[in-house]
Write an enzyme that holds these catalytic residues in place. Sequence first.
Site, mmCIF file in Angstrom:
data_model
loop_
_atom_site.group_PDB
_atom_site.id
_atom_site.type_symbol
_atom_site.label_atom_id
_atom_site.label_comp_id
_atom_site.label_asym_id
_atom_site.label_seq_id
_atom_site.Cartn_x
_atom_site.Cartn_y
_atom_site.Cartn_z
ATOM 1 N N ASN A 134 27.428 33.913 24.891
ATOM 2 C CA ASN A 134 26.926 33.840 23.300
ATOM 3 C C ASN A 134 26.531 32.318 23.134
ATOM 4 O O ASN A 134 27.462 31.761 22.697
ATOM 5 C CB ASN A 134 28.271 34.266 22.560
ATOM 6 C CG ASN A 134 27.890 34.436 20.992
ATOM 7 O OD1 ASN A 134 26.683 34.278 20.703
ATOM 8 N ND2 ASN A 134 28.776 34.591 20.239
ATOM 9 N N LYS A 175 25.095 31.653 20.690
ATOM 10 C CA LYS A 175 25.235 31.505 18.901
ATOM 11 C C LYS A 175 23.695 30.927 18.501
ATOM 12 O O LYS A 175 22.999 31.280 19.175
ATOM 13 C CB LYS A 175 26.242 30.654 18.560
ATOM 14 C CG LYS A 175 27.523 31.170 19.038
ATOM 15 C CD LYS A 175 28.803 30.603 18.752
ATOM 16 C CE LYS A 175 30.085 31.357 19.331
ATOM 17 N NZ LYS A 175 31.505 30.826 18.859
ATOM 18 N N HIS A 179 30.888 39.519 15.451
ATOM 19 C CA HIS A 179 31.297 38.552 15.775
ATOM 20 C C HIS A 179 32.233 38.070 14.729
ATOM 21 O O HIS A 179 31.808 38.053 13.456
ATOM 22 C CB HIS A 179 30.473 37.384 16.274
ATOM 23 C CG HIS A 179 30.985 36.123 17.158
ATOM 24 N ND1 HIS A 179 31.388 35.206 16.343
ATOM 25 C CD2 HIS A 179 31.322 36.055 18.335
ATOM 26 C CE1 HIS A 179 32.116 34.200 17.178
ATOM 27 N NE2 HIS A 179 31.944 34.733 18.323
ATOM 28 N N GLU A 209 38.497 38.355 20.487
ATOM 29 C CA GLU A 209 38.192 37.070 20.114
ATOM 30 C C GLU A 209 39.265 36.499 19.241
ATOM 31 O O GLU A 209 38.780 36.836 17.899
ATOM 32 C CB GLU A 209 36.847 36.776 19.694
ATOM 33 C CG GLU A 209 35.847 36.972 21.092
ATOM 34 C CD GLU A 209 34.517 35.891 20.773
ATOM 35 O OE1 GLU A 209 34.538 35.401 21.913
ATOM 36 O OE2 GLU A 209 34.219 35.958 19.856
HETATM 37 P P1 13P Z 1 33.999 29.168 22.591
HETATM 38 O O1 13P Z 1 33.904 29.767 24.009
HETATM 39 O O2 13P Z 1 33.151 28.127 21.962
HETATM 40 O O3 13P Z 1 35.417 29.140 22.152
HETATM 41 O O4 13P Z 1 33.333 30.601 21.618
HETATM 42 C C1 13P Z 1 34.030 31.634 22.113
HETATM 43 C C2 13P Z 1 33.006 32.706 21.221
HETATM 44 O O5 13P Z 1 32.924 32.870 19.987
HETATM 45 C C3 13P Z 1 32.135 33.714 21.885
HETATM 46 O O6 13P Z 1 31.497 34.634 21.388
#
Ligand code: 13P
Length: 230
Positions: free
Chosen positions: A8, A10, A95, A152
Amino acid sequence: MNQYIIANWKANQNRQQTYEFIRQFLALTATSPLPQDLQLVVCPPAVFYLEFVGKSLPLAAGLQDISVFAGGAYTGELTAQNLTGIEPAFVIVGHSERRREFGETNELIVRKCEQVWSLGATPIVCFDEPEAASLSQLLQVHAGKSMILAYEPVSAISTSGSAGNLDPQALNQQLVGFRQLFPGMPIIYGGSVKPENAGSYAGICDGLLVGSASLKAESFVGIARNFAHQ
Ligand code: 13P
């Protein structure tokens, strides 16, 4: 059952960094293929999605969100209508960043899942522990449809929490309850996963959802190899 290593990105990366990731990913996997039963997925910002298509990469591309509206007069939205013919295999929904910053609820997230299914794609449905029971109830009418659940814990996400990655034994205990809430569904884990700790989750969950450590091909491939080889 397949296992999944999902990136991901983002709202990170620009066009040049996307090209560089693809170039390095191809180089890293050309001589040493990835395990067959491991499905790798990269979910870049939507504007870079098509850079991953048609390049014979040993991974699938996905998206990070979809509009709750099917199409029409909704300026700025990315709808199922827009994605017809693009055919993403996976779309992340729910998310914690979207829940926090955009007020998304389980009800809205399940409606987004319906948009994903309308495309024949699989939603990757993110949740933290407090959302699990209500999400499970809302998804009951959709039993039998393809989906991946992504647990998560907000406290474990590298950019929003300070707890670091969840201890694999603690994850194992959490999954007992989640497997009852989401029977037969693959459940993956996300939160501060790196090449160094990826192997400790092998045999516990059905894969990993990776944020920061997925931005470089080397660490993303390292996570996949360490998860597979434990
Ligand atoms: P990190 O791996 O940076 O902790 O992020 C996790 C996440 O939000 C994946 O969607």
